[in-house]
Write an enzyme that holds these catalytic residues in place. Structure first.
Site, PDB file in Angstrom:
ATOM      1  N   HIS A   1       0.796  -1.233   0.000  1.00 20.02           N
ATOM      2  CA  HIS A   1       0.000   0.000   0.000  1.00 20.02           C
ATOM      3  C   HIS A   1       0.831   1.287   0.000  1.00 20.02           C
ATOM      4  O   HIS A   1       0.283   2.368  -0.067  1.00 20.02           O
ATOM      5  CB  HIS A   1      -0.959   0.036   1.198  1.00 20.02           C
ATOM      6  CG  HIS A   1      -0.262   0.314   2.499  1.00 20.02           C
ATOM      7  ND1 HIS A   1       0.335  -0.669   3.240  1.00 20.02           N
ATOM      8  CD2 HIS A   1      -0.047   1.465   3.170  1.00 20.02           C
ATOM      9  CE1 HIS A   1       0.877  -0.140   4.313  1.00 20.02           C
ATOM     10  NE2 HIS A   1       0.675   1.159   4.306  1.00 20.02           N
TER      11      HIS A   1
HETATM   12  C1  UD1 Z   1      -2.292   5.647   5.280  1.00 20.88           C
HETATM   13  C2  UD1 Z   1      -1.047   6.252   5.878  1.00 20.88           C
HETATM   14  C3  UD1 Z   1       0.066   5.226   5.875  1.00 20.88           C
HETATM   15  C4  UD1 Z   1      -0.374   3.942   6.545  1.00 20.88           C
HETATM   16  C5  UD1 Z   1      -1.657   3.441   5.928  1.00 20.88           C
HETATM   17  C6  UD1 Z   1      -2.165   2.253   6.674  1.00 20.88           C
HETATM   18  C7  UD1 Z   1      -0.692   8.670   5.512  1.00 20.88           C
HETATM   19  C8  UD1 Z   1       0.036   9.683   4.721  1.00 20.88           C
HETATM   20  N1  UD1 Z   1      -0.581   7.395   5.083  1.00 20.88           N
HETATM   21  O1  UD1 Z   1      -2.007   5.342   3.927  1.00 20.88           O
HETATM   22  O2  UD1 Z   1       1.178   5.738   6.580  1.00 20.88           O
HETATM   23  O3  UD1 Z   1       0.640   2.979   6.390  1.00 20.88           O
HETATM   24  O4  UD1 Z   1      -2.646   4.471   5.990  1.00 20.88           O
HETATM   25  O5  UD1 Z   1      -3.065   1.490   5.918  1.00 20.88           O
HETATM   26  O6  UD1 Z   1      -1.319   8.996   6.485  1.00 20.88           O
HETATM   27  N2  UD1 Z   1      -9.283   4.527   0.810  1.00 20.88           N
HETATM   28  C9  UD1 Z   1     -10.519   3.923   0.716  1.00 20.88           C
HETATM   29  N3  UD1 Z   1     -11.148   3.583   1.878  1.00 20.88           N
HETATM   30  C10 UD1 Z   1     -10.628   3.791   3.112  1.00 20.88           C
HETATM   31  C11 UD1 Z   1      -9.375   4.412   3.193  1.00 20.88           C
HETATM   32  C12 UD1 Z   1      -8.710   4.764   2.039  1.00 20.88           C
HETATM   33  O7  UD1 Z   1     -11.032   3.709  -0.370  1.00 20.88           O
HETATM   34  O8  UD1 Z   1     -11.273   3.441   4.126  1.00 20.88           O
HETATM   35  C13 UD1 Z   1      -8.566   4.878  -0.444  1.00 20.88           C
HETATM   36  C14 UD1 Z   1      -8.882   6.277  -0.941  1.00 20.88           C
HETATM   37  O9  UD1 Z   1      -8.878   6.240  -2.333  1.00 20.88           O
HETATM   38  C15 UD1 Z   1      -7.686   7.076  -0.450  1.00 20.88           C
HETATM   39  C16 UD1 Z   1      -6.556   6.061  -0.542  1.00 20.88           C
HETATM   40  O10 UD1 Z   1      -7.157   4.816  -0.201  1.00 20.88           O
HETATM   41  O11 UD1 Z   1      -7.433   8.213  -1.229  1.00 20.88           O
HETATM   42  C17 UD1 Z   1      -5.405   6.346   0.387  1.00 20.88           C
HETATM   43  O12 UD1 Z   1      -5.865   6.497   1.741  1.00 20.88           O
HETATM   44  P1  UD1 Z   1      -5.024   7.379   2.779  1.00 20.88           P
HETATM   45  O13 UD1 Z   1      -5.623   7.231   4.117  1.00 20.88           O
HETATM   46  O14 UD1 Z   1      -4.823   8.759   2.237  1.00 20.88           O
HETATM   47  O15 UD1 Z   1      -3.607   6.737   2.737  1.00 20.88           O
HETATM   48  P2  UD1 Z   1      -3.166   5.210   2.878  1.00 20.88           P
HETATM   49  O16 UD1 Z   1      -2.516   4.814   1.606  1.00 20.88           O
HETATM   50  O17 UD1 Z   1      -4.292   4.396   3.401  1.00 20.88           O
HETATM   51  N1  UDP Z   2      -3.900  -5.822   8.671  1.00 17.39           N
HETATM   52  C1  UDP Z   2      -5.172  -6.352   8.771  1.00 17.39           C
HETATM   53  N2  UDP Z   2      -5.799  -6.757   7.613  1.00 17.39           N
HETATM   54  C2  UDP Z   2      -5.217  -6.664   6.381  1.00 17.39           C
HETATM   55  C3  UDP Z   2      -3.916  -6.118   6.305  1.00 17.39           C
HETATM   56  C4  UDP Z   2      -3.286  -5.695   7.459  1.00 17.39           C
HETATM   57  O1  UDP Z   2      -5.726  -6.471   9.872  1.00 17.39           O
HETATM   58  O2  UDP Z   2      -5.847  -7.047   5.386  1.00 17.39           O
HETATM   59  C5  UDP Z   2      -3.249  -5.325   9.901  1.00 17.39           C
HETATM   60  C6  UDP Z   2      -1.892  -5.919  10.193  1.00 17.39           C
HETATM   61  O3  UDP Z   2      -2.015  -7.048  11.015  1.00 17.39           O
HETATM   62  C7  UDP Z   2      -1.172  -4.783  10.901  1.00 17.39           C
HETATM   63  C8  UDP Z   2      -1.794  -3.557  10.329  1.00 17.39           C
HETATM   64  O4  UDP Z   2      -3.020  -3.949   9.717  1.00 17.39           O
HETATM   65  O5  UDP Z   2      -1.429  -4.808  12.302  1.00 17.39           O
HETATM   66  C9  UDP Z   2      -0.864  -2.946   9.325  1.00 17.39           C
HETATM   67  O6  UDP Z   2      -1.507  -1.921   8.672  1.00 17.39           O
HETATM   68  P1  UDP Z   2      -0.991  -1.338   7.299  1.00 17.39           P
HETATM   69  O7  UDP Z   2      -0.133  -2.324   6.615  1.00 17.39           O
HETATM   70  O8  UDP Z   2      -2.189  -0.841   6.591  1.00 17.39           O
HETATM   71  O9  UDP Z   2      -0.170  -0.051   7.767  1.00 17.39           O
HETATM   72  P2  UDP Z   2       1.328   0.211   8.236  1.00 17.39           P
HETATM   73  O10 UDP Z   2       1.655  -0.712   9.343  1.00 17.39           O
HETATM   74  O11 UDP Z   2       2.205   0.035   7.043  1.00 17.39           O
HETATM   75  O12 UDP Z   2       1.300   1.634   8.653  1.00 17.39           O
END
Ligand code: UD1
Ligand code: UDP
Length: 358
Positions: free
Chosen positions: A203
């Site tokens: 991601h």
């Molecule tokens: C965010 C965090 C990242 C973290 C990740 C965990 C920032 C800059 N990034 O990244 O550090 O590792 O969360 O998963 O804060 N979207 C949906 N539904 C949701 C959420 C997101 O469709 O419930 C889609 C939207 O198109 C959105 C994109 O995902 O624009 C990115 O979501 P965003 O929360 O901005 O960043 P992440 O890539 O999730």
């Molecule tokens: N995780 C989850 N379901 C998924 C993928 C990840 O519950 O389908 C959990 C995973 O166990 C971990 C956390 O989400 O605790 C990690 O989140 P993510 O990879 O989105 O973010 P990051 O740790 O990189 O910020």
């Protein structure tokens, strides 16, 4: 102590789960969800299955560019902090929700406490690096998961308020591991057997927003001999579709694409996987806790101890490197103890209590 905890993204619900529990025994907690993640599979599922209390506030901010999203969170959170007048604002990790709350707290009265302080990728292109460095430098209380994280803070001139607590995600994994083995039915549901599949998650912006890297990862995963189960983050789903790579994965014989799964199912998948390929921060550590070999689809990591210990390999996003790493069968070295003993939440609460009485 009145503590206002701010969460917003998937890993923060998981990190808050052991901490909230310990915190509520001795202190008052006001829980704020920024709404950064909002899909049921990215948010609601964790509150339900981990019995995390309903947030007192959901700011409903949703997705957006970095500036718009962070600014909206700040504006909405500032009003809550003004009304609630907490003693401490508690933040987790390195997302935009973390930074927004840190800046709000820094400009108002409450002390700021940061869980996962002192982590660095030393890659300033990464939005999370900006978030974590700024948050650390605004914080009054800094909870470092390891000695090396505390040393990093000291090297940046931050010494006061630092405690080495261990990693709250270790606490979380220990709490659910057995329940995941007993209750999760995901392996049967996907027709997978322990030790006979690879788990993948992707991601990071650096991977999803760069077609070359995304393609390298897709081709690398598609070349796996073992089945690859890939719970797809919504950001990645969008990027795969936009770049025309979704069908390449969907058509690959060995790849099983699924929606993001709940925490119990994820821990079960990671526990049973032969290895995991991921660009997640949290998953690198959880793999280590669950004795699963990790290939990190990045060029650097904050969790360097797992690499030094020989349990995590940085493979980047090149298809050939990923293919080779998927086939690497070198035995794993003995596992050192990293990131504490599973009582990070208790240590964090103890440090907060100490702060109250100081
Ligand atoms: C965010 C965090 C990242 C973290 C990740 C965990 C920032 C800059 N990034 O990244 O550090 O590792 O969360 O998963 O804060 N979207 C949906 N539904 C949701 C959420 C997101 O469709 O419930 C889609 C939207 O198109 C959105 C994109 O995902 O624009 C990115 O979501 P965003 O929360 O901005 O960043 P992440 O890539 O999730
Ligand atoms: N995780 C989850 N379901 C998924 C993928 C990840 O519950 O389908 C959990 C995973 O166990 C971990 C956390 O989400 O605790 C990690 O989140 P993510 O990879 O989105 O973010 P990051 O740790 O990189 O910020």
């Amino acid at each position: 102590l009145k503590v206002l905890s701010v969460v917003g993204a998937r890993p923060q619900f998981i990190k808050a789960f052991p901490v909230s529990d310990a915190l509520r025994r001795d202190h008052d907690e006001v829980l704020v969800h920024t709404g950064q993640h909002y899909d049921e599979s990215m948010s609601g599922v964790f509150f339900d299955e981990l019995d995390i209390p309903e947030p007192d506030y959901n700011l409903g901010v949703g997705s957006g560019g970095h500036a718009a999203q962070t600014a909206e969170m700040m504006t909405r959170l500032d009003a809550v902090v003004a009304d609630e007048a907490p003693d401490v604002v508690l933040v987790y990790g390195d997302t935009n929700s973390t930074l927004a709350a840190a800046l709000v707290a820094a400009k108002r009265d409450p002390a700021l406490a940061h869980v996962e302080a002192g982590l660095r990728s030393h890659n300033w292109e990464m939005p999370e690096e900006v978030n974590r460095v700024l948050t650390d430098h605004c914080s009054d209380l800094l909870f470092a998961p390891s000695e090396s994280a505390a040393e990093t803070l000291a090297a940046e001139g931050i010494r006061d308020g630092v405690s080495v607590t261990g990693d709250v995600q270790y606490d979380a994994v220990l709490r659910v591991r057995e329940a995941a083995r007993e209750r999760s039915t995901i392996l049967d549901g996907l027709d997978l057997r322990d030790g006979e599949y690879v788990l993948a998650t992707v991601h990071r912006a650096a991977n999803t927003d760069d077609r070359g890297r995304l393609e390298g990862i897709v081709e690398g995963l598609a070349s796996s001999e073992l089945p690859v189960v890939f719970p797809v983050h919504p950001r990645t789903e969008g990027a795969l579709e936009a770049s025309g790579l979704w069908s390449r994965l969907a058509d690959a014989e060995n790849v099983v694409l699924v929606e993001p799964v709940g925490y119990l199912d994820f821990v079960r998948l990671l526990d049973g996987a032969e290895r995991v390929a991921t660009d997640s921060g949290g998953v690198q550590k959880e793999a280590f806790y669950l004795d699963t070999r990790c290939l990190t689809l990045r060029d650097e990591t904050e969790w360097t101890e797992t690499v030094d210990a020989g349990w995590n390999t940085l493979v980047g996003a090149d298809a050939t490197a990923i293919r080779a790493a998927l086939a690497d069968d070198d035995p794993l070295p003995e596992k050192p103890s990293l990131y504490g003993d599973g009582s990070a939440a208790e240590r964090i609460v103890a440090a907060l209590s100490e702060y109250e009485h100081a």
